[in-house]
Design a protein around this motif. Sequence first.
Motif, mmCIF file in Angstrom:
data_model
loop_
_atom_site.group_PDB
_atom_site.id
_atom_site.type_symbol
_atom_site.label_atom_id
_atom_site.label_comp_id
_atom_site.label_asym_id
_atom_site.label_seq_id
_atom_site.Cartn_x
_atom_site.Cartn_y
_atom_site.Cartn_z
ATOM 1 N N VAL A 51 14.148 44.631 41.128
ATOM 2 C CA VAL A 51 14.030 45.891 40.397
ATOM 3 C C VAL A 51 15.321 46.694 40.508
ATOM 4 C CG1 VAL A 51 11.513 46.026 40.567
ATOM 5 C CG2 VAL A 51 12.927 47.076 42.349
ATOM 6 N N THR A 52 16.290 46.132 41.228
ATOM 7 C CA THR A 52 17.585 46.775 41.455
ATOM 8 C C THR A 52 18.668 45.708 41.386
ATOM 9 O OG1 THR A 52 16.534 48.347 42.963
ATOM 10 C CG2 THR A 52 18.925 48.145 43.104
ATOM 11 N N THR A 57 13.265 40.778 46.167
ATOM 12 C CA THR A 57 12.156 40.675 47.110
ATOM 13 C C THR A 57 11.576 39.278 46.958
ATOM 14 O OG1 THR A 57 11.688 43.034 46.913
ATOM 15 C CG2 THR A 57 9.946 41.645 47.838
ATOM 16 N N ARG A 73 6.292 47.492 53.521
ATOM 17 C CA ARG A 73 5.583 47.523 52.243
ATOM 18 C C ARG A 73 4.147 47.009 52.367
ATOM 19 N NH1 ARG A 73 7.861 50.389 48.211
ATOM 20 N NH2 ARG A 73 10.095 50.146 48.264
ATOM 21 N N ALA A 105 8.908 43.217 36.272
ATOM 22 C CA ALA A 105 8.895 43.934 37.550
ATOM 23 C C ALA A 105 9.554 45.288 37.353
ATOM 24 C CB ALA A 105 9.646 43.131 38.605
ATOM 25 N N ARG A 107 10.273 49.404 39.430
ATOM 26 C CA ARG A 107 10.050 50.423 40.465
ATOM 27 C C ARG A 107 9.662 51.675 39.713
ATOM 28 N NH1 ARG A 107 14.678 50.417 43.881
ATOM 29 N NH2 ARG A 107 13.613 48.817 45.087
ATOM 30 N N SER A 115 6.755 53.017 44.128
ATOM 31 C CA SER A 115 6.158 51.690 44.320
ATOM 32 C C SER A 115 6.838 50.684 43.414
ATOM 33 C CB SER A 115 4.665 51.716 43.951
ATOM 34 O OG SER A 115 3.967 52.671 44.712
ATOM 35 N N GLU A 116 6.740 49.428 43.799
ATOM 36 C CA GLU A 116 7.149 48.345 42.909
ATOM 37 C C GLU A 116 5.887 47.752 42.315
ATOM 38 O OE1 GLU A 116 9.763 45.588 44.903
ATOM 39 O OE2 GLU A 116 11.109 47.212 45.515
#
Length: 155
Positions: A51-52, A57, A73, A105, A107, A115-116
């Motif tokens: 997400v970045t 993850t 998490r 996906a 954030r 949250s993701e």
Amino acid sequence: MLISTRKGRELVADLTLTDLSPTPKWRMFSRYEEIGPGTSQGTGDTLVWSVTPGEWTVLGERPDGAVDVTHVRAMFRLTGAHAATVINRVCGLDLGDHMFPTGAAARTLFAGVASEIVRDDQDGIPSYLLLPSRSFSTYVLEVILDAGAELGLTA
């Protein structure tokens, strides 16, 4: 913990909530460059998402060089035809198939909690992984149950 919907005595199998918080979660800063931000990819027992830019993850076996974020998490899986309806009651993210297909996906804020969210359909049934900070896990669980109560989601 597995929570399903009930209408009267009949179990409605199209909406389930599972607490997967103990599942090992790893943070990586290299190795998965082919998985761009906003996407996920599953292979066998491993699911990877970003997400970045430059950050991934990983669920599954620990990759070399990974940082353990399991304790940071929580993770819930909401599955079923009405899963997006439940999530959209407390989250402004457009979860329509055209905007958030399986493999997407993001954030975002879920009931005010960063949250993701990862769409990871199971056998063709819409399924979402929700990953808030573990310190908000009880609150997020209660919000999900409240948002799904009208559809019969109960603890």
